[in-house]
Design an enzyme around this catalytic site. Structure first.
Site, PDB file in Angstrom:
ATOM      1  N   HIS A  40       0.837  -1.199   0.000  1.00  0.00           N
ATOM      2  CA  HIS A  40       0.000   0.000   0.000  1.00  0.00           C
ATOM      3  C   HIS A  40       0.876   1.255   0.000  1.00  0.00           C
ATOM      4  O   HIS A  40       1.839   1.344   0.761  1.00  0.00           O
ATOM      5  CB  HIS A  40      -0.915   0.020   1.223  1.00  0.00           C
ATOM      6  CG  HIS A  40      -2.079   0.948   1.082  1.00  0.00           C
ATOM      7  ND1 HIS A  40      -1.940   2.320   1.121  1.00  0.00           N
ATOM      8  CD2 HIS A  40      -3.403   0.706   0.882  1.00  0.00           C
ATOM      9  CE1 HIS A  40      -3.129   2.879   0.959  1.00  0.00           C
ATOM     10  NE2 HIS A  40      -4.031   1.925   0.812  1.00  0.00           N
ATOM     11  N   PRO A  89      12.690  11.867  10.045  1.00  0.00           N
ATOM     12  CA  PRO A  89      13.639  10.872   9.516  1.00  0.00           C
ATOM     13  C   PRO A  89      13.142   9.430   9.527  1.00  0.00           C
ATOM     14  O   PRO A  89      13.527   8.641   8.661  1.00  0.00           O
ATOM     15  CB  PRO A  89      14.874  11.039  10.417  1.00  0.00           C
ATOM     16  CG  PRO A  89      14.394  11.792  11.615  1.00  0.00           C
ATOM     17  CD  PRO A  89      13.262  12.634  11.146  1.00  0.00           C
ATOM     18  N   ALA A 145       9.554   8.684  10.623  1.00  0.00           N
ATOM     19  CA  ALA A 145       8.089   8.642  10.589  1.00  0.00           C
ATOM     20  C   ALA A 145       7.495   9.359   9.395  1.00  0.00           C
ATOM     21  O   ALA A 145       6.277   9.353   9.214  1.00  0.00           O
ATOM     22  CB  ALA A 145       7.521   9.240  11.878  1.00  0.00           C
TER      23      ALA A 145
END
Length: 285
Positions: free
Chosen positions: A75, A152, A154
């Site tokens: 996804h 960085p 998330a």
């Protein structure tokens, strides 16, 4: 006033479900996780303050537990907390949800250093109104709040306000991903297909099948049954059969009832998948 939030995370939902459940006034109505998508969807509801706090606590847990540098899944995504839509329920309007989305966006940046794109009813720019456009254009498109660089580990988050959306997948009795992509191109609105339908063709490797994964952004314009029938018709034209369908999260009673569930062959169907039933079970109606 009641508001629903439907955060989508790029990983296992367990820590985020626990974080939401710990907030007084916020009720977890449903949660699901698909390993091939490597994506979870949580549906929760409550008063605006409780839902905002629950969403932020869940986002903090996502930052702690999900590292996009190691993420694998079919996804598309832009963040650990990929999407955070707010939906009006009892006594709430879309404008209330848009204001809540903006507040959530500012706090995601201030508290967690996650840059935010505002979409749908909360959008500040026309190019960000459509979620699929945000995904397609990020990270080259500057965020609305924070940034310009993504977090960085998330990434970024799309935060918005919208009416009810039905997430609905149709699985083919085949592993032919090219066929699923072709069917998705035929049925989605931008390909000249069904109005208010977004669609992707994906591989579900763990089951050896292909999937037409869809969002119905207005089920009053194009119904669940109409989408299923269109996919089945296109599949037959390619010499393929439909295996079953999937409802992701919950849907309003006006979108799905027992007859529609039978017609569309929704796997694991039970009446608790109807939003109004879950709200009543949780004491919110």
């Amino acid at each position: 006033m009641l508001i629903e939030a439907v955060p989508n995370f790029s990983g296992d939902p367990t820590p985020m479900v626990e974080a939401i459940g710990a907030v007084s006034g916020a009720a977890v109505l449903d949660h699901s996780f698909d390993r091939d998508h490597n994506r979870s969807v949580i549906t929760c509801a409550g008063p605006p303050d409780a839902i905002l706090e629950a969403s932020l606590r869940a986002a903090a847990r996502a930052v702690e537990t999900i590292d996009l540098r190691r993420h694998r899944g079919v996804h598309p995504r832009i963040g650990a907390l990929d999407v955070l839509p707010f939906v009006p329920l009892q006594g709430a309007r879309l404008d209330d949800c848009a204001a809540l989305a903006v507040e959530a966006g500012h706090r995601l940046w201030r508290q967690l250093a996650i840059p935010v794109y505002l979409y749908e009813a909360a959008a500040r720019r026309e190019e960000c109104r459509n979620l699929s456009e945000v995904r397609r254009r990020a990270p080259g498109l500057p965020p609305d709040i924070g940034g310009p660089a993504p977090h960085p580990t998330a990434g970024a988050t799309a935060v918005g306000a919208r009416p009810f959306l039905v997430a609905f997948n149709v699985n083919l009795k085949s592993g032919n991903v090219a066929a699923a992509k072709a069917i998705a191109a035929k049925v989605r609105e931008t390909g000249g297909g069904l109005a208010r339908v977004k669609a992707l063709g994906l591989e579900i490797a763990s089951r050896g099948i292909a999937q037409v994964s869809m969002n119905l952004t207005d089920f009053t314009v194009t119904s669940v049954a109409a989408v299923f029938d269109a996919v089945e018709r296109e599949a037959r034209s390619l010499g393929l059969e439909v295996l079953e369908s999937e409802l992701i999260g919950l849907a309003p009673r006006a979108a799905i009832d027992e007859a529609v569930a039978r017609h569309t062959r929704i796997g694991g169907w039970n009446p608790s998948r109807i939003l109004e039933n879950r709200l009543a079970q949780c004491g919110l109606r």
